[in-house]
Design a protein around this motif. Structure first.
Motif, PDB file in Angstrom:
ATOM      1  N   ALA A 212      62.232 -31.049 -55.216  1.00 45.04           N
ATOM      2  CA  ALA A 212      63.123 -30.561 -54.147  1.00 45.04           C
ATOM      3  C   ALA A 212      62.319 -29.795 -53.105  1.00 45.04           C
ATOM      4  O   ALA A 212      62.523 -29.952 -51.894  1.00 45.04           O
ATOM      5  CB  ALA A 212      64.213 -29.667 -54.750  1.00 45.04           C
ATOM      6  N   VAL A 213      61.380 -29.002 -53.580  1.00 50.48           N
ATOM      7  CA  VAL A 213      60.568 -28.192 -52.663  1.00 50.48           C
ATOM      8  C   VAL A 213      59.681 -29.088 -51.809  1.00 50.48           C
ATOM      9  O   VAL A 213      59.591 -28.932 -50.589  1.00 50.48           O
ATOM     10  CB  VAL A 213      59.732 -27.171 -53.466  1.00 50.48           C
ATOM     11  N   GLN A 214      59.044 -30.055 -52.450  1.00 52.62           N
ATOM     12  CA  GLN A 214      58.182 -30.964 -51.692  1.00 52.62           C
ATOM     13  C   GLN A 214      58.976 -31.717 -50.644  1.00 52.62           C
ATOM     14  O   GLN A 214      58.550 -31.886 -49.506  1.00 52.62           O
ATOM     15  CB  GLN A 214      57.528 -31.978 -52.636  1.00 52.62           C
ATOM     16  N   ALA A 215      60.147 -32.162 -51.043  1.00 56.09           N
ATOM     17  CA  ALA A 215      60.966 -32.946 -50.122  1.00 56.09           C
ATOM     18  C   ALA A 215      61.411 -32.113 -48.932  1.00 56.09           C
ATOM     19  O   ALA A 215      61.392 -32.566 -47.797  1.00 56.09           O
ATOM     20  CB  ALA A 215      62.174 -33.509 -50.857  1.00 56.09           C
ATOM     21  N   LEU A 216      61.815 -30.895 -49.202  1.00 55.09           N
ATOM     22  CA  LEU A 216      62.433 -30.084 -48.141  1.00 55.09           C
ATOM     23  C   LEU A 216      61.424 -29.317 -47.302  1.00 55.09           C
ATOM     24  O   LEU A 216      61.671 -29.072 -46.121  1.00 55.09           O
ATOM     25  CB  LEU A 216      63.442 -29.115 -48.761  1.00 55.09           C
ATOM     26  N   LEU A 217      60.311 -28.951 -47.892  1.00 57.53           N
ATOM     27  CA  LEU A 217      59.358 -28.116 -47.143  1.00 57.53           C
ATOM     28  C   LEU A 217      58.087 -28.854 -46.743  1.00 57.53           C
ATOM     29  O   LEU A 217      57.203 -28.264 -46.105  1.00 57.53           O
ATOM     30  CB  LEU A 217      58.971 -26.872 -47.955  1.00 57.53           C
ATOM     31  N   ALA A 218      57.983 -30.105 -47.103  1.00 58.79           N
ATOM     32  CA  ALA A 218      56.800 -30.884 -46.732  1.00 58.79           C
ATOM     33  C   ALA A 218      55.517 -30.194 -47.166  1.00 58.79           C
ATOM     34  O   ALA A 218      54.586 -30.027 -46.383  1.00 58.79           O
ATOM     35  CB  ALA A 218      56.775 -31.144 -45.225  1.00 58.79           C
ATOM     36  N   THR A 219      55.511 -29.753 -48.394  1.00 63.21           N
ATOM     37  CA  THR A 219      54.326 -29.073 -48.903  1.00 63.21           C
ATOM     38  C   THR A 219      54.077 -29.506 -50.338  1.00 63.21           C
ATOM     39  O   THR A 219      55.015 -29.877 -51.047  1.00 63.21           O
ATOM     40  CB  THR A 219      54.497 -27.548 -48.876  1.00 63.21           C
ATOM     41  N   GLU A 220      52.815 -29.458 -50.707  1.00 65.05           N
ATOM     42  CA  GLU A 220      52.500 -29.720 -52.107  1.00 65.05           C
ATOM     43  C   GLU A 220      52.082 -28.443 -52.811  1.00 65.05           C
ATOM     44  O   GLU A 220      51.560 -28.473 -53.922  1.00 65.05           O
ATOM     45  CB  GLU A 220      51.413 -30.789 -52.194  1.00 65.05           C
ATOM     46  N   ALA A 221      52.325 -27.318 -52.158  1.00 63.25           N
ATOM     47  CA  ALA A 221      51.987 -26.024 -52.775  1.00 63.25           C
ATOM     48  C   ALA A 221      52.834 -25.809 -54.025  1.00 63.25           C
ATOM     49  O   ALA A 221      53.924 -26.369 -54.162  1.00 63.25           O
ATOM     50  CB  ALA A 221      52.219 -24.905 -51.767  1.00 63.25           C
TER      51      ALA A 221
END
Ligand code: URA
Length: 279
Positions: A212-221
């Motif tokens: 969900a985080v990768q999808a929404l924030l465009a980050t791989e952190a």
């Protein structure tokens, strides 16, 4: 604390240490904080967060297209007629589109699509990863063990599935054997999530887990590096937290998830009362 909340916190592995406390702060601004020996909810500064929160008395429209990584790519491809069509759909059209979707292989192996559940005008939008076995059988997100934990967590901050809360996943179909979503599957399903966001126009997004985080924030952190700060998705405040299924396996991180929930709640309360978000 009432007995129900005590029970919920105990179920989350947080009682008796963690307590949700209501307090009046500066006029109408109400805050929720985690009274704990170790930590108050984390502060709200982030590279992705502007210094001041916008007034959210009325929900802002979320400009389409949006989202990050493969999600952004899917939503922004103007040559893609399917995406363009999805981004125009109303709720009924979108539900049918998800039910009939054959854009990736997952519909062939899943039992039921899992569109999402809850208040379609909710302030809170919770985004998970993908349906598991129970969700696949019932067609509703987070109804298995992780879902029961999620319900307890919501109850601990006086929220309830369906009441000012909407819950959905990045993927609407279960990956076989609960394997991780593949980038192509996320890309194909992305327009559905983008459109859900646009239709709901939540005041706060809780992104649960890596996908969900990768999808929404465009980050791989990592989640660990992103949580505790306020992020934004298309201007909408977004709080990062661990996925409930992960929390079932990791007791120490339950306490962190509780901090995240309290932080999210404080943020929303501050926005609702037109104050700056908590620092
Ligand atoms: N995990 C998710 O990410 N979503 C569900 O609906 C259930 C488990």
């Amino acid at each position: 604390m009432n007995a129900r909340r005590e029970r919920n916190l105990r179920e989350m592995g947080l009682a008796p240490v963690w307590r949700l406390r209501e307090r009046q702060a500066q006029g109408a601004t109400r805050e929720a904080s985690a009274e704990a020996p170790a930590a108050e909810a984390a502060s709200a500064t982030s590279a992705t967060a502007p210094a001041k929160a916008p007034a959210l008395a009325r929900k802002p429209a979320i400009p389409a297209p949006a989202l990050g990584l493969t999600v952004r790519a899917a939503a922004q491809n103007p040559a893609d007629d399917r995406t363009a069509r999805i981004l125009q759909m109303d709720w009924a059209g979108l539900k049918t589109a998800v039910k009939d979707c054959q854009a990736c292989g997952l519909r062939k192996t899943c039992t039921k699509t899992v569109f999402g559940v809850g208040d379609e005008h909710a302030d809170w939008l919770l985004v998970g990863e993908a349906p598991g076995a129970e969700e696949d059988a019932r067609g509703e997100p987070f109804v298995g063990q992780a879902g029961r934990l999620l319900d307890s967590m919501l109850a601990a901050i006086d929220l309830k599935r369906g009441e000012n809360v909407y819950i959905c996943n990045v993927l609407k179909c279960r990956p076989p054997g609960n394997r991780n979503p593949e980038p192509g599957e996320v890309a194909q399903c992305a327009p559905h999530l983008v459109r859900q966001l646009e239709l709901i126009r939540p005041k706060l997004i809780l992104a649960m887990g890596r996908f969900a985080v990768q999808a929404l924030l465009a980050t791989e952190a990592s989640i660990a590096s992103l949580r505790g700060r306020l992020h934004r998705y298309q201007g909408v405040p977004l709080v990062v937290t661990y996925h409930p299924a992960y929390l079932l396996r990791s007791l120490p991180d339950k306490a962190k998830a509780w901090e995240d929930l309290c932080f999210a709640r404080r943020t929303l309360l501050a926005l609702q009362s037109q104050a700056a978000p908590p620092t």
